[in-house]
Design a protein around this motif. Sequence first.
Motif, short mmCIF file in Angstrom:
data_model
loop_
_atom_site.label_atom_id
_atom_site.label_comp_id
_atom_site.label_asym_id
_atom_site.label_seq_id
_atom_site.Cartn_x
_atom_site.Cartn_y
_atom_site.Cartn_z
N ASN A 291 -6.26 -2.09 -11.08
CA ASN A 291 -5.96 -2.53 -9.71
C ASN A 291 -5.02 -1.57 -9.00
O ASN A 291 -5.12 -1.36 -7.78
N LEU A 292 -4.12 -0.96 -9.77
CA LEU A 292 -3.22 0.04 -9.17
C LEU A 292 -4.02 1.25 -8.68
O LEU A 292 -3.76 1.76 -7.58
N LEU A 293 -5.00 1.68 -9.44
CA LEU A 293 -5.84 2.80 -9.01
C LEU A 293 -6.56 2.49 -7.70
O LEU A 293 -6.73 3.36 -6.84
N LYS A 294 -6.97 1.25 -7.54
CA LYS A 294 -7.63 0.85 -6.29
C LYS A 294 -6.67 0.96 -5.11
O LYS A 294 -7.04 1.40 -4.02
N LYS A 295 -5.41 0.55 -5.32
CA LYS A 295 -4.40 0.68 -4.27
C LYS A 295 -4.21 2.14 -3.89
O LYS A 295 -4.11 2.49 -2.70
N ILE A 296 -4.17 2.99 -4.90
CA ILE A 296 -3.96 4.42 -4.65
C ILE A 296 -5.17 5.00 -3.93
O ILE A 296 -5.03 5.79 -2.99
#
Length: 381
Positions: A291-296
């Motif tokens: 999910n963090l990668l999606k934010k980035i």
Amino acid sequence: MAASSFLFTLLLVLLTFSDSTVKILGLGVGINYGQIANNLPSPSRVAFLLRSLNISRVKLYDADPNVLMAFSNSNVDFIIGLGNEYLQNMTDPVKAQNWILQRVQPHLPQTRITCIVVGNEVFKGNDKQLWNNLLPAMQTVYNTLVNLGLDKQVTVTTAHSLDILGVSYPPSAGAFRQDLGEYLHAILNFHAQIKSPFLINAYPYFAYKDNPNEVQIEYVLFQPNQGMVDPVTNLRYDNMLFAQVDAVYSAIRQMGHTDIEVRVSETGWPSKGDENEVGATPENAGLYNGNLLKKIEQKQGTPAKPNVPIDIHVFALFNENLKPGPASERNYGLYYPDGTPVYNIGVQGYLPELVYSSPSTKNEFSVFSLLILVIAYLISA
């Protein structure tokens, strides 16, 4: 023509059935490359791995020449580290210059070293000598870079744990610990002077582990949740990491600065832990980092800084089997040392196989290598 047809068919078969198919990430994420282990692949293999994932920002905890040489002409931006054990020496201009001449300058410009992190989480401990040496060491290293004409390429900073905050909730009330006020005020003035970022190591996992009954798991894993509204700014936060970053921005603002960028030099989630380390599972680690990668990828900013995409280095590339402390410390890696993913982070495809030089493998090609050869043949044909 028949040979080309055969090779093209072979290529399709390999792409269909191989678990070494590559998906280029290209998400703008940085990675922490720790090496406290005795079973990691060689730096040249790691360079191959990161190229395959299109990861172009790496943070080291030292200035390992083997790593820096392996990444020559690779277009990877490196943050390198000067450990706390070096701080006292780095206050001496002669020793600082010798270190840069020996450990930094020989790799420029072939390896793109963009930043030196002087000390790591110095204020997490109670060593007042380290506290006092931190800023002078940062200043001396920077002045040495200026004297050598390297300051336009390489900047200087340090990395802090969130223990530097005395108040973190709500984010608009963020404030540094009173006992650190004079130190951090001087460090912030230095950042503003040389225009370097303020680095934090932020781990929502710790907050959840310590209070699993009070901290909502969806809030720390970037999953759908009601979130919280800052009563002062009316800004809504749907994840803890962004709230932590904005709390640091508030603390910096209280010190009189609005001209310093906060970057996350470490964040991650362990895939395994001791019995008392609640939440340390592959499932949660996959959710957090995926999910963090999606934010980035979406170039999201925090609620207080919506137009500033958050800059993050994920911790860490590999599990490190020699790290001291609880089991979680050895299980933050996205990958096992053999190059296989620890869990699914929502990215299609797989990591290319890492082939080690040994009697059983020295005459074998990985499937990825075979793909490259097939593609090269088709192009030449």
